[in-house]
Design a protein around this motif. Sequence first.
Motif, PDB file in Angstrom:
ATOM      1  N   GLU A 161      11.605   6.566   7.714  1.00 30.16           N
ATOM      2  CA  GLU A 161      12.526   5.546   7.218  1.00 30.16           C
ATOM      3  C   GLU A 161      12.315   4.233   7.973  1.00 30.16           C
ATOM      4  OE1 GLU A 161      14.566   5.401   4.782  1.00 30.16           O
ATOM      5  OE2 GLU A 161      14.821   7.482   4.127  1.00 30.16           O
ATOM      6  N   ASP A 162      12.102   4.352   9.268  1.00 31.69           N
ATOM      7  CA  ASP A 162      11.903   3.177  10.110  1.00 31.69           C
ATOM      8  C   ASP A 162      10.613   2.450   9.737  1.00 31.69           C
ATOM      9  OD1 ASP A 162      13.153   1.940  12.645  1.00 31.69           O
ATOM     10  OD2 ASP A 162      11.023   2.034  13.132  1.00 31.69           O
ATOM     11  N   LYS A 163       9.576   3.214   9.472  1.00 31.69           N
ATOM     12  CA  LYS A 163       8.297   2.623   9.074  1.00 31.69           C
ATOM     13  C   LYS A 163       8.444   1.897   7.741  1.00 31.69           C
ATOM     14  CE  LYS A 163       3.868   1.942   9.539  1.00 31.69           C
ATOM     15  NZ  LYS A 163       3.358   1.065  10.614  1.00 31.69           N
ATOM     16  N   ALA A 164       9.136   2.522   6.783  1.00 31.05           N
ATOM     17  CA  ALA A 164       9.361   1.887   5.490  1.00 31.05           C
ATOM     18  C   ALA A 164      10.197   0.616   5.655  1.00 31.05           C
ATOM     19  CB  ALA A 164      10.070   2.861   4.547  1.00 31.05           C
ATOM     20  N   ALA A 165      11.190   0.661   6.552  1.00 35.70           N
ATOM     21  CA  ALA A 165      12.038  -0.509   6.782  1.00 35.70           C
ATOM     22  C   ALA A 165      11.240  -1.657   7.382  1.00 35.70           C
ATOM     23  CB  ALA A 165      13.195  -0.130   7.706  1.00 35.70           C
ATOM     24  N   THR A 166      10.278  -1.328   8.238  1.00 37.72           N
ATOM     25  CA  THR A 166       9.435  -2.358   8.841  1.00 37.72           C
ATOM     26  C   THR A 166       8.596  -3.063   7.777  1.00 37.72           C
ATOM     27  OG1 THR A 166       9.303  -1.082  10.889  1.00 37.72           O
ATOM     28  CG2 THR A 166       7.650  -2.789  10.574  1.00 37.72           C
ATOM     29  N   LEU A 167       7.989  -2.279   6.900  1.00 37.89           N
ATOM     30  CA  LEU A 167       7.206  -2.857   5.807  1.00 37.89           C
ATOM     31  C   LEU A 167       8.105  -3.659   4.866  1.00 37.89           C
ATOM     32  CD1 LEU A 167       4.990   0.272   5.074  1.00 37.89           C
ATOM     33  CD2 LEU A 167       4.233  -1.852   6.173  1.00 37.89           C
ATOM     34  N   TYR A 168       9.306  -3.168   4.641  1.00 39.05           N
ATOM     35  CA  TYR A 168      10.295  -3.849   3.795  1.00 39.05           C
ATOM     36  C   TYR A 168      10.611  -5.229   4.381  1.00 39.05           C
ATOM     37  CZ  TYR A 168      14.871  -4.273   1.347  1.00 39.05           C
ATOM     38  OH  TYR A 168      15.940  -4.678   0.583  1.00 39.05           O
ATOM     39  N   PHE A 185       2.204  -5.388   0.651  1.00 40.16           N
ATOM     40  CA  PHE A 185       3.162  -4.583   1.403  1.00 40.16           C
ATOM     41  C   PHE A 185       3.934  -3.640   0.474  1.00 40.16           C
ATOM     42  CE2 PHE A 185       2.551  -7.667   4.834  1.00 40.16           C
ATOM     43  CZ  PHE A 185       2.589  -6.838   5.937  1.00 40.16           C
ATOM     44  N   MET A 186       4.290  -4.142  -0.708  1.00 37.90           N
ATOM     45  CA  MET A 186       4.993  -3.295  -1.663  1.00 37.90           C
ATOM     46  C   MET A 186       4.113  -2.136  -2.098  1.00 37.90           C
ATOM     47  SD  MET A 186       7.991  -3.030  -3.056  1.00 37.90           S
ATOM     48  CE  MET A 186       7.924  -1.240  -2.933  1.00 37.90           C
ATOM     49  N   SER A 187       2.819  -2.379  -2.224  1.00 36.97           N
ATOM     50  CA  SER A 187       1.881  -1.326  -2.615  1.00 36.97           C
ATOM     51  C   SER A 187       1.811  -0.231  -1.546  1.00 36.97           C
ATOM     52  CB  SER A 187       0.496  -1.928  -2.846  1.00 36.97           C
ATOM     53  OG  SER A 187      -0.443  -0.917  -3.150  1.00 36.97           O
ATOM     54  N   ILE A 188       1.806  -0.636  -0.296  1.00 39.44           N
ATOM     55  CA  ILE A 188       1.774   0.350   0.804  1.00 39.44           C
ATOM     56  C   ILE A 188       3.051   1.188   0.798  1.00 39.44           C
ATOM     57  CG2 ILE A 188       1.717   0.654   3.308  1.00 39.44           C
ATOM     58  CD1 ILE A 188       0.094  -1.958   3.454  1.00 39.44           C
ATOM     59  N   TYR A 248      12.215  -5.938  -4.569  1.00 37.45           N
ATOM     60  CA  TYR A 248      11.017  -6.573  -5.130  1.00 37.45           C
ATOM     61  C   TYR A 248      11.199  -6.833  -6.621  1.00 37.45           C
ATOM     62  CZ  TYR A 248       6.016  -7.446  -5.874  1.00 37.45           C
ATOM     63  OH  TYR A 248       4.805  -8.022  -6.193  1.00 37.45           O
ATOM     64  N   ASP A 249      11.865  -5.912  -7.303  1.00 37.15           N
ATOM     65  CA  ASP A 249      12.096  -6.061  -8.751  1.00 37.15           C
ATOM     66  C   ASP A 249      13.339  -6.898  -9.060  1.00 37.15           C
ATOM     67  OD1 ASP A 249       9.873  -4.488  -9.204  1.00 37.15           O
ATOM     68  OD2 ASP A 249      11.028  -2.631  -9.462  1.00 37.15           O
ATOM     69  N   LYS A 250      14.017  -7.390  -8.033  1.00 38.31           N
ATOM     70  CA  LYS A 250      15.198  -8.255  -8.172  1.00 38.31           C
ATOM     71  C   LYS A 250      16.347  -7.565  -8.908  1.00 38.31           C
ATOM     72  CE  LYS A 250      12.391 -12.449  -8.098  1.00 38.31           C
ATOM     73  NZ  LYS A 250      12.016 -13.722  -8.787  1.00 38.31           N
ATOM     74  N   LYS A 251      16.507  -6.267  -8.669  1.00 36.21           N
ATOM     75  CA  LYS A 251      17.608  -5.511  -9.262  1.00 36.21           C
ATOM     76  C   LYS A 251      18.742  -5.418  -8.229  1.00 36.21           C
ATOM     77  CE  LYS A 251      14.589  -2.802 -12.307  1.00 36.21           C
ATOM     78  NZ  LYS A 251      14.126  -1.449 -12.701  1.00 36.21           N
TER      79      LYS A 251
END
Length: 518
Positions: free
Chosen positions: A328-335, A353-356, A374-377
């Motif tokens: 989760e932390d890794k995903a949050a960093t990329l986010y 980054f979104m692709s990763i 990213y999709d602005k939802k």
Amino acid sequence: MPTLDKSTRSTGNRPARRPSSGGGGGGFWLVVALAVGAVAAVYVLAPDLPRRLLGLATAPRDAGPAPTAPEGSQTVTQQKDPLPPRITQAPATGVRTAPVETAPVKPVAQPIKATAKDEAKATAILADAEKSYKAFQWQHAIDSARKISDLDVTAETAVRAKDIEHGADALEKIFTQLNDRDELSRHFDTDPKLVVLKGDGTPSYAVPIISMDSQTPVEGDALDYIAAQRKTGKVTLLIKGKKDYMATVMPADSLGEVVAADLPTIVAQKQSELDARITRLKANPDSPAMDWYYAGRFAYRNRLDAKVTELMDQALLRDPFLAKSVREDKAATLYSNMISHIRNGSDKQAAQFMSIIDRKFADTDKGKEARLFYDKKTGELLKAAQEADVRRVAQLEVARQQRIERAKKLNDTAAVAKLEKQPAGDPIDEAPAAPTGSIDTGGAEDLYKKGYKLYAQAQTLGATPERNTLYHQAEQTFSQAMGIYRALLEKNPNDEALQAKARECNQLKFGAHKYQTE
């Protein structure tokens, strides 16, 4: 000879009999009757006389109440009050006091003493488990630690064995799931094959590799390998750039002088950095699990293996779900990086980054939030984030309860008391700075922009103290903005635009905090 009637009955004090046919015998029985009557009369009229004649004490006038006879067909059993304790000293003269009724003294249950008769045996087993644990031999560490579960040992030994058993299992998962170049991998700064290319310009660090396809450091002596490759006219190397090592094929004549790197000095510098980080962590006992994990990761990357599991243990104690939390932390960093590039207008980098995130972390809560951002939802993003918050707090509460149980086993009453008062929550998310300046959306927006400027500037730098300083300043600025956002949300909890901005600010605050530990 007279004969007695078998039907003779007692009448008064004399036996009733039928008259005999002889006269002499009748006189004898008359004397006996008179004697018996006289004795009976003495006991009735003067009961104390026989006792005095025999030298016995006079009987008491009041013999007390008659024994209680049962009433009806049932009897009631009453519990007698306990006797007062026996007086071993003479009572004080002149004053007569009523005896004090005391509760019955119950025998004190003696505590069962832990003999720990197997402690010596367990100590040897635990040492073997510790050795395997530090060497990342996870299964052997687990097998050794489990041998202690059936032994009679001290609480400290039993708890440590469980720590190793659970820790080895969790770390094996972490090292398996995050065994990639960007996470739990060995860095080249301390690689045994590290060399220095002096050339004509500034010396640079490099590691000779097998090929561009297989970017694996070569076997054997690095200098001998490079010397042999010079004869082919080119050498394949990993060259250290501003942020990372990049694979390249260099012409042999451009290498210049090549010497072995001063690894002892480099390792000592890394050790100094790690020691400073550990000092900061120990100064704040409430440091979150991820900070301890990143310190352990730094130690692993730089081959400071003696400290790896010690630091990972602290992370696991704070978060038994460490494997999941790290992802989760890794995903949050990329986010966070994706947000930064979107706000900077770097759409191509944001898409990368979104692709990763989609490829590696689509199943995580933060990965799902990133996709919605990213999709602005916005509406769906806020709902998903709130649901994730509930799960996270529940997970932290489980972790807190487990720490309480562990402290109880160690009889650490101070730790138990502290943990029981400690609310579950993420220290990073739950501790914004107090609002300063204008408590309105304009004031929050100004702080957000200031923080983002510092964040973006830090991103352009390599792993230097200056970068850490900028990230720290960005974190503090974002925290001040969060203080205002939260104050505003208390007044307008249903303002989706305000909620979205606060989420974005908090995500960048997380990224600024995270990159300080790099």
